[in-house]
Design an enzyme around this catalytic site. Structure first.
Site, PDB file in Angstrom:
ATOM      1  N   LYS A 132       0.442  -1.474   0.213  1.00 38.07           N
ATOM      2  CA  LYS A 132       0.135  -0.201  -0.072  1.00 38.07           C
ATOM      3  C   LYS A 132       0.987   1.301  -0.321  1.00 38.07           C
ATOM      4  CE  LYS A 132      -4.017   1.922   3.014  1.00 38.07           C
ATOM      5  NZ  LYS A 132      -4.776   1.239   4.236  1.00 38.07           N
ATOM      6  N   SER A 213      -9.671   0.771   3.017  1.00 34.14           N
ATOM      7  CA  SER A 213      -9.113   2.204   2.393  1.00 34.14           C
ATOM      8  C   SER A 213      -7.550   1.111   1.720  1.00 34.14           C
ATOM      9  CB  SER A 213      -8.103   2.883   3.199  1.00 34.14           C
ATOM     10  OG  SER A 213      -7.376   2.394   4.505  1.00 34.14           O
ATOM     11  N   SER A 237      -9.496  -2.018   7.348  1.00 34.61           N
ATOM     12  CA  SER A 237      -8.165  -1.078   5.838  1.00 34.61           C
ATOM     13  C   SER A 237      -8.182  -2.800   5.239  1.00 34.61           C
ATOM     14  CB  SER A 237      -7.891  -0.559   6.178  1.00 34.61           C
ATOM     15  OG  SER A 237      -9.147   1.193   6.725  1.00 34.61           O
TER      16      SER A 237
END
Length: 587
Positions: A132, A213, A237
């Site tokens: 990420k 996310s 997330s």
């Protein structure tokens, strides 16, 4: 040596290079089109995935890849190029990769040389992965959390988890797209959107919220664009995007994996975890990244709570379920699942019981009537009830103010030094960064940067309300889960089975700092969420990752071997709505 620029023009260079080496048999020559053919709409074959040489790459496991590489029929360079080709095929549709690593082929080549010399570092040797874009890498890639604000900033070192993966021989292919600032900046926004990366879209239905996310991580794994990925969770997330993209998501206890080098939200809840298509592959990645780190003092608490030899030793199969006892927190969580999910998930629960497991219903979270929101995920639920001193967001907004300042203090080559600088930058660049609410700002950031402003207003002051909220949320949620695990049986339960699309489930675990795993379960047929997956999750107490590995792998094996008649488990995406380009993606 071929050098690829870390920009969109690099894709053209990549394909040109890949074509130039076909004659060397590094990549397969194939007649398969990379274009989505309309005759294959609404089927998994819309985006066909060619074999990687003689190796069938689609849905391949890490063990499959290792076996092929050990036999000499596949190399890390070839594997990396094949995944890069797959990303190129999907990128303009799913947008799961924010930036690829210009040094990736050199890394893969060096690992091939090590293998040839007889040295294989771990099960991840030569395996490509992504992280990420809020996880730092000290190389030729940016670390920006999806924001233009941090573009050009230079990190002091690899994030600890990145360093660990490099040492285990994994090949960092690039940075995954995400919800900007990991969903911290706004209360009403488009999941998976960032100003720098654009909108991530789920391969299962392009018009529906892909989950966030860690959106790009989950989408890439689910669409066979990467074997595994590393993401972060403060509150949902990892679990949320994993279950919405039919992959395994493993969120560890806070402190099992270091957050050093990760753009923070809250030191009390942030955790680094893994995504993969199988529990085994997710655990291989987890084994590579956990250990104490002097740069994250929370990791010192894991000493004495982690196994010698890692977590993969606890992988098992359906036969072990005869020794399991699972709890169903029905009134706490299950009552909020829609009827379609309930029918499928309860059928899986029946399947688990038929394998010999004991199922105890109504193993409720202690005080769930107070701490579980009846109206869906709400991280300011205490304030909603009139008690900000009992609210998760009261803690997070103060933590973010302080934690982001610490992170920014180590960056160079940037004028951004604190939250005030970020907020002002967003105002100054309203059209892209959406400092103001829509319609003045960006429609994907509908509420502008209201969460940032709430954090800024605290000044980072840890006042009485803050400490009361911290004590309330942690104690109530820890006690609540521990009660559900221990009060309904003579011995502690093997885990709590929960529907993770009910966001309150992972929200309580997040506040307790407890681990969660989700495995693919079913798929929606209802209008508005058509084709989107959902999962079945297990919650355990602190440091009980071994239990999640044992029972998560057993349930996965049961679903894969006996769940076909129920239509459950992981299946390839059908790419619904692949031509549509709505921004923002609705919830």
């Amino acid at each position: 040596m071929v050098c690829f620029l870390a920009s969109s023009t690099a894709w053209t260079a990549l394909i040109a290079f890949a074509l130039s080496i076909h004659a060397q048999n590094i990549l397969p020559s194939t007649q398969a089109s990379l274009f989505p053919l309309r005759e294959n709409e609404r089927t998994p074959d819309l985006f066909p995935m060619p074999p990687c040489g003689s190796f069938k790459l689609e849905e391949a496991t890490i063990d499959d890849m290792q076996q092929a590489m050990s036999q000499g029929s596949l190399s890390s360079v070839q594997l990396t190029l094949c995944y890069m080709q797959r990303i190129y095929q999907l990128q303009s549709y799913t947008n799961s990769l924010l930036q690829f690593n210009p040094d990736v082929l050199q890394i893969a080549s060096s690992l091939d040389a090590e293998r040839k010399a007889g040295h294989v570092r771990s099960p991840l040797h030569g395996i490509p992965f992504t992280v990420k874009d809020n996880i730092a890498s000290k190389d030729n890639m940016e670390t920006t959390a999806g924001s233009w604000t941090l573009l050009g900033s230079i990190v002091p070192r690899d994030a600890h988890v990145v360093r660990q993966l490099r040492e285990k021989g994994a090949v960092l292919l690039g940075k995954a797209t995400l919800s900007e600032w990991a969903d911290m900046r706004s209360s009403n926004y488009s999941e998976g959107y960032s100003a720098r990366g654009g909108q991530v879209r789920s391969a299962y239905n392009f018009t529906v919220n892909p989950g966030g996310s860690s959106s790009g991580s989950a989408v890439a794994v689910g669409s066979n664009a990467i074997p595994f990925s590393v993401g972060t969770e403060t509150d949902g997330s990892i679990i949320n995007p994993a279950m919405r993209n039919a992959v395994v998501g493993f969120k560890p206890s806070v402190g099992l994996t270091s957050r050093a080098g990760v753009v923070p939200e809250s030191e009390h809840q942030d955790s680094v975890g893994t995504f993969a298509r199988t529990v085994r592959d997710a655990v291989y990645a987890l084994d590579a990244i956990y250990d104490p780190d002097s740069n994250d003092n929370y990791t010192s608490a894991q000493k004495g709570h982690t196994p010698d030899g890692g977590y993969a030793q606890y992988l098992t199969n359906k036969s072990s379920l005869a020794n399991a006892t699972f709890g169903i927190p029905w009134n706490s969580f299950w009552v909020y699942a829609d009827e379609e999910q309930l029918a499928t998930l309860l059928a899986i629960v029946d399947l688990i019981a038929s394998a010999g497991a004991t199922i105890i219903n109504e193993t409720e979270i202690l005080d769930y009537e107070t701490i579980v929101s009846p109206n869906g995920w709400d991280w300011d639920f205490g304030t909603t009830r009139g008690f900000p001193n009992e609210s998760e967001f009261t803690v997070v907004k103060v933590d973010f103010y302080n934690n982001i300042a610490t992170y920014l203090s180590e960056l160079t080559n940037t004028d951004i030094h604190n939250l005030s600088d970020i907020v002002q930058y967003n105002y100054n660049n309203d059209g892209t960064e959406g400092g103001n609410p829509w319609p003045q700002g960006n429609p994907a950031f509908w509420s502008g940067q209201d969460a940032f402003l709430a954090s800024l207003e605290t000044g980072g002051v840890q006042d009485e309300t803050y400490f009361q909220a911290l004590e309330f949320t942690q104690t109530k949620c820890k006690n609540g889960i521990d009660h559900a695990l221990t009060a309904y049986s003579d011995s502690p339960l093997s885990g709590l089975l929960v529907p993770p699309q009910v966001g309150q489930s992972y929200q309580i675990a997040a506040q307790a700092q407890y681990p969660v795993i989700t495995v693919p379960a079913g798929y929606h047929d209802r209008e508005g969420d058509h084709g989107m997956p959902y999962g079945l999750a297990l919650i355990q107490t602190m440091w009980a990752e071994a239990e999640l590995v044992r029972w998560g792998s057993a349930i996965e094996n049961l679903i894969n071997t006996e769940g076909q008649a129920l239509g459950v488990g992981r299946r390839r995406p059908r790419w619904l709505g692949y031509k549509e380009r709505n921004v923002p993606v609705p919830f």
